[in-house]
Design a protein around this motif. Structure first.
Motif, PDB file in Angstrom:
ATOM      1  N   ALA A   1       0.763  -1.137   0.143  1.00 41.86           N
ATOM      2  CA  ALA A   1      -0.111   0.074   0.121  1.00 41.86           C
ATOM      3  C   ALA A   1       0.685   1.327  -0.026  1.00 41.86           C
ATOM      4  CB  ALA A   1      -0.776  -0.019   1.241  1.00 41.86           C
ATOM      5  N   VAL A   2       2.009   1.286   0.641  1.00 45.42           N
ATOM      6  CA  VAL A   2       2.667   2.359   0.691  1.00 45.42           C
ATOM      7  C   VAL A   2       3.655   2.593  -0.549  1.00 45.42           C
ATOM      8  CG1 VAL A   2       5.061   3.288   2.127  1.00 45.42           C
ATOM      9  CG2 VAL A   2       3.163   2.413   3.186  1.00 45.42           C
ATOM     10  N   LEU A   3       3.867   1.372  -1.004  1.00 46.47           N
ATOM     11  CA  LEU A   3       4.800   1.537  -2.321  1.00 46.47           C
ATOM     12  C   LEU A   3       3.926   1.958  -3.555  1.00 46.47           C
ATOM     13  CD1 LEU A   3       7.419   0.710  -3.690  1.00 46.47           C
ATOM     14  CD2 LEU A   3       6.294  -1.633  -4.255  1.00 46.47           C
ATOM     15  N   ILE A   4       2.749   1.488  -3.715  1.00 48.67           N
ATOM     16  CA  ILE A   4       2.094   1.878  -4.848  1.00 48.67           C
ATOM     17  C   ILE A   4       1.378   3.274  -4.473  1.00 48.67           C
ATOM     18  CG2 ILE A   4      -0.507   1.454  -6.014  1.00 48.67           C
ATOM     19  CD1 ILE A   4       0.293  -1.483  -5.532  1.00 48.67           C
ATOM     20  N   GLY A   5       0.889   3.875  -3.123  1.00 53.59           N
ATOM     21  CA  GLY A   5       0.570   4.934  -2.862  1.00 53.59           C
ATOM     22  C   GLY A   5       1.686   6.239  -3.102  1.00 53.59           C
ATOM     23  N   LEU A   6       3.040   5.602  -3.088  1.00 53.09           N
ATOM     24  CA  LEU A   6       3.867   6.617  -2.981  1.00 53.09           C
ATOM     25  C   LEU A   6       4.187   7.217  -4.410  1.00 53.09           C
ATOM     26  CD1 LEU A   6       5.736   8.116  -0.862  1.00 53.09           C
ATOM     27  CD2 LEU A   6       7.577   6.311  -1.607  1.00 53.09           C
ATOM     28  N   PHE A   7       4.232   5.978  -5.226  1.00 50.79           N
ATOM     29  CA  PHE A   7       4.580   6.264  -6.732  1.00 50.79           C
ATOM     30  C   PHE A   7       3.487   6.342  -7.748  1.00 50.79           C
ATOM     31  CE2 PHE A   7       8.434   4.365  -5.058  1.00 50.79           C
ATOM     32  CZ  PHE A   7       9.408   5.227  -5.337  1.00 50.79           C
ATOM     33  N   ALA A   8       2.324   5.566  -7.536  1.00 56.92           N
ATOM     34  CA  ALA A   8       1.220   5.446  -8.619  1.00 56.92           C
ATOM     35  C   ALA A   8       0.258   6.521  -8.304  1.00 56.92           C
ATOM     36  CB  ALA A   8       0.762   4.143  -8.612  1.00 56.92           C
ATOM     37  N   ILE A   9      -0.157   6.841  -7.128  1.00 55.47           N
ATOM     38  CA  ILE A   9      -1.417   7.765  -6.654  1.00 55.47           C
ATOM     39  C   ILE A   9      -0.819   9.239  -7.036  1.00 55.47           C
ATOM     40  CG2 ILE A   9      -2.830   8.626  -5.117  1.00 55.47           C
ATOM     41  CD1 ILE A   9      -3.496   5.779  -5.930  1.00 55.47           C
ATOM     42  N   PRO A  10       0.462   9.660  -6.817  1.00 57.14           N
ATOM     43  CA  PRO A  10       0.809  11.065  -7.250  1.00 57.14           C
ATOM     44  C   PRO A  10       0.591  11.223  -8.689  1.00 57.14           C
ATOM     45  CG  PRO A  10       2.497  10.257  -5.652  1.00 57.14           C
ATOM     46  CD  PRO A  10       1.457   9.150  -5.975  1.00 57.14           C
ATOM     47  N   GLU A  11       0.719  10.426  -9.728  1.00 59.37           N
ATOM     48  CA  GLU A  11       0.537  10.453 -10.920  1.00 59.37           C
ATOM     49  C   GLU A  11      -1.014  10.734 -11.244  1.00 59.37           C
ATOM     50  OE1 GLU A  11       2.870  10.341 -13.918  1.00 59.37           O
ATOM     51  OE2 GLU A  11       3.976  10.939 -12.171  1.00 59.37           O
ATOM     52  N   ILE A  12      -1.783  10.024 -10.673  1.00 61.05           N
ATOM     53  CA  ILE A  12      -3.169  10.326 -10.724  1.00 61.05           C
ATOM     54  C   ILE A  12      -3.815  11.610 -10.303  1.00 61.05           C
ATOM     55  CG2 ILE A  12      -5.430   9.469 -10.102  1.00 61.05           C
ATOM     56  CD1 ILE A  12      -4.172   6.467  -9.829  1.00 61.05           C
TER      57      ILE A  12
END
Length: 504
Positions: free
Chosen positions: A208-219
């Motif tokens: 959750a931390v990994l995906i949140g840190l890299f993917a969500i900012p792009e969205i």
């Protein structure tokens, strides 16, 4: 049994269509599973495990090993194309892989990732075959003090991935260390920063931390600036890496492979720290160090060599000592036991045919990885040409599904979105995310090994310098700190504004 007889016995086990088909299918499953954000190689192996129960022992184990090998490489595909690592081990690949994709060189980055992965895989497999006994014996000499000094040295990687501001990198790392303390204290079992919420007792979910840190900012960036992303596509440029690229990166690939072999042979380290350490060493020694983080193909090569070099080496403690090298091999050791096999020294006496059958299968898996990886690149690379207004919602759905599927817990999805906002603010204020991730991964290992060392010695700090291994890593740490300080002083002297000298 002689060496040639052992090879012949191994060939008799794997020299059939069932074993090769299992290995081929396993690698394919791993590549696809690793390429799905949130899925991870660990989950792919765990989901495949039940299908091995009705198979022959060697066939079932080769299927799982194929999934393992394919999953580690597969994570680099979304890391390069959509800035979302498919597995934690591919986190470092984002640093240069995604900038290359932004510049229209996604195909070139993917090609280098494949070549580096296959090269490291071959080196790792050969190390397993040739040095399993010796490396396993050396790994036994590592106790908590040795682990502590190794991880402390690994934290100096932060300086290499902090970008232009070491201060911002240090702040990012401190935040990562702080969030890593959330959950139960592993020594005394007390709650830390859980605020009475049982969902936080196990700490923040790493996926959750990994995906949140890299993917969500792009969205979030697309939400705030939608016109900048409408209809935007990226040219893939060259579809394959050139021999000149491979030759230029060869030293980093070999170095990263041996870093992966060394760290993989030590139980509990894992592929992510190996990838970051390999990346840091490549940046430190490269003639193009100023290009790292901006789309340097040598950075992609180093990261992928580091994480794939671990894959074969984690089997060293498993086969030689019966101790799993990481989470994935802990699952695989279950397959051994289900089939009535006990990994360890006696297996080299009682089941030498299976040992050599696995060795032969691992060599073949490198060939299958290259074949399937080549096809996967040609298929997945078109993701880079999808307009972001279509791609981003699809990625968001995959991210939510992948995070929820880890523990079937909606709380983890909330953690992902919270970390997404943190990541967005870090991007906006030019705070690098890589130091946060490194500290979040290594922080618990550093703390646990330090506290175990203190418990062993009755709080005597001299245990941290008890032998040549600890002194070796203390020396490396001090040398790295001195090099960082000298680079900082040099930067100040070369900057007229910081040195007090007026410009021309």
């Amino acid at each position: 049994m002689s060496f040639l007889d052992s090879i012949a016995a191994g060939l008799s086990l794997v020299g059939n269509i069932e074993a090769f088909l299992a290995l081929f299918v396993g690698v394919a499953i791993g590549v696809v599973g690793g390429a799905i954000p949130g899925m991870s190689a660990t989950m792919a192996v765990a989901l495949t495990l039940p299908f091995t129960f009705a198979m022959q022992p060697i066939t079932g184990i080769l299927l799982l090993l194929g999934v393992y090998k394919g999953g580690i490489f597969g994570g680099s595909i979304p890391a390069i194309l959509i800035k979302t690592p498919g597995t934690p081990a591919s986190s470092a690949t984002i640093l240069d892989g995604y900038p290359m994709a932004e510049k229209g060189e996604a195909g070139r980055a993917l090609g280098m990732a494949l070549w580096a992965s296959c090269t490291a895989d071959v080196i790792s497999n050969l190390a397993l075959i040739l040095f399993a006994g010796w490396l396993a014996s050396f790994a036994l000499s590592f106790g908590p003090p040795e682990f502590f000094t190794l991880i402390l040295f690994s934290l100096t990687i932060i300086a290499g991935v902090s970008g232009e501001s070491l201060l911002r990198g240090a702040l990012s790392a401190l935040l990562g260390l702080l969030l890593a303390t959330i959950g139960l204290d592993l020594v005394y079992g007390t709650n830390r920063f859980t605020f009475g919420d049982p969902n936080m007792m196990g700490g923040l979910n790493f996926i959750a931390v990994l995906i949140g840190l890299f993917a969500i900012p792009e969205i979030l960036a697309m939400v705030w600036h939608p016109t900048a992303h409408v209809g935007k596509t990226r040219s893939l440029g060259k579809n394959w890496v050139s021999f000149a690229d491979y030759r230029r990166s060869f030293k980093s690939i070999v170095r990263g492979s041996f870093i992966g072999v060394f760290l993989g042979s030590i139980p509990g380290i894992g592929a992510a720290p190996s990838a970051f350490l390999s990346y840091s060493e490549a940046r430190r020694t490269s003639k193009n160090k100023e290009n790292f983080g901006k789309g340097e193909i040598e950075g992609v090569a180093a990261s992928e060599a580091g994480n794939n070099g671990v894959a074969g080496a984690t089997l060293i403690p498993l086969l030689a000592l019966g101790v799993p090298g990481d989470v994935i091999t802990a699952i695989i050791i279950g397959a051994f036991m289900i089939h009535g096999l006990q990994p360890g020294p006696m297996m080299f006496i009682l089941n030498v045919d299976i040992i050599y059958g696995l060795f032969i299968g691992l060599i073949v898996s490198s060939v299958f990885l290259f074949m399937i990886g080549s096809v996967a690149i040609r298929g997945f690379k078109y993701v880079a040409d999808i307009p972001k207004r279509i791609l981003i919602p699809a990625v968001l759905v995959l991210c939510i599904y992948g995070v929820f599927a880890v523990n079937n817990n909606i709380f983890d999805v909330g953690v992902m979105f919270a970390m997404g906002w943190v990541g967005y603010l870090m991007v906006r204020y030019h705070i690098p995310a890589a130091p946060f991730l490194i500290a979040f991964i290594l922080g618990p290992l550093l703390e646990d090994n330090f506290r175990q060392s203190m418990l062993m010695s009755g709080s005597d700090p001299t245990i941290l310098v008890r032998g040549p291994i600890t002194w070796f890593f203390w020396t490396l740490t001090l040398l790295t700190i001195v090099a960082i300080a000298r680079a900082g002083v040099r930067a100040v002297k070369n900057n007229p504004l910081l040195s007090g000298r007026s410009g021309p």
